[in-house]
Design a protein around this motif. Structure first.
Motif, mmCIF file in Angstrom:
data_model
loop_
_atom_site.group_PDB
_atom_site.id
_atom_site.type_symbol
_atom_site.label_atom_id
_atom_site.label_comp_id
_atom_site.label_asym_id
_atom_site.label_seq_id
_atom_site.Cartn_x
_atom_site.Cartn_y
_atom_site.Cartn_z
ATOM 1 N N GLY A 159 0.814 -1.205 0.000
ATOM 2 C CA GLY A 159 0.000 0.000 0.000
ATOM 3 C C GLY A 159 0.849 1.256 0.000
ATOM 4 O O GLY A 159 0.559 2.222 -0.715
ATOM 5 N N ARG A 160 1.921 1.241 0.794
ATOM 6 C CA ARG A 160 2.803 2.413 0.836
ATOM 7 C C ARG A 160 3.469 2.647 -0.517
ATOM 8 O O ARG A 160 3.603 3.797 -0.965
ATOM 9 N N GLN A 161 3.890 1.568 -1.170
ATOM 10 C CA GLN A 161 4.517 1.711 -2.482
ATOM 11 C C GLN A 161 3.553 2.338 -3.491
ATOM 12 O O GLN A 161 3.929 3.238 -4.253
ATOM 13 N N LEU A 162 2.310 1.875 -3.487
ATOM 14 C CA LEU A 162 1.320 2.433 -4.408
ATOM 15 C C LEU A 162 0.984 3.875 -4.045
ATOM 16 O O LEU A 162 0.786 4.718 -4.926
ATOM 17 N N ALA A 163 0.920 4.157 -2.754
ATOM 18 C CA ALA A 163 0.614 5.519 -2.312
ATOM 19 C C ALA A 163 1.708 6.487 -2.745
ATOM 20 O O ALA A 163 1.423 7.563 -3.293
ATOM 21 N N PHE A 164 2.957 6.113 -2.515
ATOM 22 C CA PHE A 164 4.055 6.990 -2.918
ATOM 23 C C PHE A 164 4.097 7.152 -4.438
ATOM 24 O O PHE A 164 4.398 8.235 -4.954
ATOM 25 N N ALA A 165 3.781 6.077 -5.171
ATOM 26 C CA ALA A 165 3.812 6.133 -6.636
ATOM 27 C C ALA A 165 2.756 7.083 -7.192
ATOM 28 O O ALA A 165 2.911 7.618 -8.294
ATOM 29 N N THR A 166 1.690 7.300 -6.426
ATOM 30 C CA THR A 166 0.613 8.188 -6.874
ATOM 31 C C THR A 166 0.570 9.492 -6.075
ATOM 32 O O THR A 166 -0.448 10.180 -6.043
ATOM 33 N N ASN A 167 1.693 9.806 -5.425
ATOM 34 C CA ASN A 167 1.832 11.064 -4.687
ATOM 35 C C ASN A 167 0.793 11.220 -3.579
ATOM 36 O O ASN A 167 0.222 12.302 -3.382
ATOM 37 N N LEU A 168 0.557 10.133 -2.871
ATOM 38 C CA LEU A 168 -0.321 10.171 -1.700
ATOM 39 C C LEU A 168 0.521 9.989 -0.444
ATOM 40 O O LEU A 168 0.307 9.088 0.357
ATOM 41 N N GLY A 169 1.496 10.856 -0.298
ATOM 42 C CA GLY A 169 2.360 10.802 0.871
ATOM 43 C C GLY A 169 1.875 11.748 1.953
ATOM 44 O O GLY A 169 0.739 12.227 1.939
ATOM 45 N N GLY A 170 2.737 12.024 2.910
ATOM 46 C CA GLY A 170 2.403 12.961 3.976
ATOM 47 C C GLY A 170 1.199 12.510 4.778
ATOM 48 O O GLY A 170 1.069 11.344 5.151
ATOM 49 N N ASP A 171 0.290 13.455 5.027
ATOM 50 C CA ASP A 171 -0.893 13.164 5.834
ATOM 51 C C ASP A 171 -1.851 12.191 5.152
ATOM 52 O O ASP A 171 -2.735 11.626 5.805
ATOM 53 N N LEU A 172 -1.690 11.998 3.837
ATOM 54 C CA LEU A 172 -2.587 11.105 3.108
ATOM 55 C C LEU A 172 -2.093 9.663 3.078
ATOM 56 O O LEU A 172 -2.831 8.765 2.663
ATOM 57 N N LEU A 173 -0.857 9.432 3.524
ATOM 58 C CA LEU A 173 -0.275 8.096 3.409
ATOM 59 C C LEU A 173 -1.062 7.057 4.203
ATOM 60 O O LEU A 173 -1.473 6.024 3.660
ATOM 61 N N ARG A 174 -1.277 7.312 5.476
ATOM 62 C CA ARG A 174 -1.980 6.332 6.307
ATOM 63 C C ARG A 174 -3.415 6.103 5.811
ATOM 64 O O ARG A 174 -3.845 4.946 5.682
ATOM 65 N N PRO A 175 -4.195 7.173 5.532
ATOM 66 C CA PRO A 175 -5.543 6.940 4.999
ATOM 67 C C PRO A 175 -5.535 6.181 3.674
ATOM 68 O O PRO A 175 -6.424 5.356 3.429
ATOM 69 N N ALA A 176 -4.542 6.456 2.822
ATOM 70 C CA ALA A 176 -4.478 5.780 1.526
ATOM 71 C C ALA A 176 -4.239 4.288 1.699
ATOM 72 O O ALA A 176 -4.899 3.458 1.061
ATOM 73 N N VAL A 177 -3.304 3.927 2.567
ATOM 74 C CA VAL A 177 -3.015 2.512 2.804
ATOM 75 C C VAL A 177 -4.226 1.822 3.429
ATOM 76 O O VAL A 177 -4.585 0.700 3.057
ATOM 77 N N GLY A 178 -4.885 2.497 4.350
ATOM 78 C CA GLY A 178 -6.074 1.927 4.966
ATOM 79 C C GLY A 178 -7.199 1.722 3.967
ATOM 80 O O GLY A 178 -7.898 0.700 3.996
ATOM 81 N N LEU A 179 -7.364 2.685 3.068
ATOM 82 C CA LEU A 179 -8.412 2.573 2.049
ATOM 83 C C LEU A 179 -8.119 1.410 1.102
ATOM 84 O O LEU A 179 -9.014 0.621 0.772
ATOM 85 N N MET A 180 -6.863 1.286 0.672
ATOM 86 C CA MET A 180 -6.494 0.174 -0.208
ATOM 87 C C MET A 180 -6.726 -1.164 0.478
ATOM 88 O O MET A 180 -7.224 -2.114 -0.140
ATOM 89 N N SER A 181 -6.379 -1.241 1.750
ATOM 90 C CA SER A 181 -6.574 -2.481 2.501
ATOM 91 C C SER A 181 -8.054 -2.822 2.603
ATOM 92 O O SER A 181 -8.450 -3.990 2.466
ATOM 93 N N GLY A 182 -8.883 -1.810 2.838
ATOM 94 C CA GLY A 182 -10.322 -2.040 2.912
ATOM 95 C C GLY A 182 -10.891 -2.520 1.596
ATOM 96 O O GLY A 182 -11.737 -3.423 1.560
#
Length: 251
Positions: A159-182
């Motif tokens: 999830g972190r790899q995909l988040a960083f690849a789509t510029n979802l870092g910083g404050d959006l990193l944790r929500p992005a990984v959680g959303l992908m997991s869901g």
């Protein structure tokens, strides 16, 4: 088997995927009631099993309950033609009335089973809001993938790899990984053949939301999921295929 957008969103929300507030309505009066309950500007969205609804006039914005009622009266009952319906179109019987969202970015997130490896593949792209097939054909480098080992499931590092690849870092990193997991949990738990959020948006106040959602399910696994089978809308299916199924005729 396919389901409507509102049904897909209800399913995904149970797995922690954030979606806009809204409810389905089968009449203009009901749409006005939903808009009043939401208490702000809304989007009124035709519910059919096809994309391209906005271009076909199937999505309208409304600032008041009265405007939502008028929008719903125009959409419900219309013969909505999109690039996915064919020239005959589909008759709209319901609309999703949900809060209007101010967006900063539109992305894509989806999961399918890779035909080559047989593994689920999670795909993410910054090119959201358009057909992913077009992106794959014209700019395949914009689609980032994680091939998931079913034995261990979708891992946070993927999830972190995909988040960083789509510029979802910083404050959006944790929500992005959680959303992908869901999304992955819903995909696996419901024997889905497709789980797609397009667009996945970053809102003006810094949240991630599934602005649109699509889920398809493995027909051969529906016996394990009567709650999914109950969501079937035969009016959205080919009448000849429905009749053949009723007669026990298989392709």
């Amino acid at each position: 088997m396919k389901v409507h957008e509102y049904q897909a969103k209800e399913l995904l929300a149970r797995y922690g995927v954030p979606v806009p507030n809204g409810r389905v309505a089968a009449s203009a009066d009901e749409a006005a009631t939903v808009a009043a309950d939401l208490g702000g500007p809304v989007a009124v969205k035709a519910q059919i099993h096809a994309g391209g609804r906005g271009k076909g006039g199937g999505i309208k914005l409304a600032g008041t309950p009265a405007q939502a009622e008028e929008a719903a009266s125009q959409i419900i009952g219309m013969q909505l033609v999109t690039h996915q319906t064919g020239p005959e179109g589909r008759i709209v019987k319901k609309v999703l009335v949900e809060e209007q969202i101010q967006t900063e970015r539109e992305l894509y997130l989806g999961i399918v089973v890779d035909s080559g490896s047989g593994r689920p593949v999670v795909m993410a792209s910054e090119a959201g809001g358009v057909d992913i097939e077009q992106v794959a054909a014209k700019s395949p480098e914009k689609i980032h993938k994680a091939f998931v080992d079913p034995a261990v499931g979708f891992q946070p590092y993927e999830g972190r790899q995909l988040a960083f690849a789509t510029n979802l870092g910083g404050d959006l990193l944790r929500p992005a990984v959680g959303l992908m997991s869901g999304l992955y949990k819903a995909f696996v738990a419901k024997d889905s053949s497709l789980a797609e959020i397009n667009p996945l948006v970053v809102t003006s106040d810094g949240r991630l939301l599934a602005l649109d959602a699509k889920m398809n399910f493995d027909d051969n696994a529906l016996f394990r999921h009567p709650e999914i089978a109950e969501l079937r809308d035969v009016d959205e299916e080919d009448p000849l295929e429905v009749q053949a199924e009723e007669l026990g005729i298989n392709n």
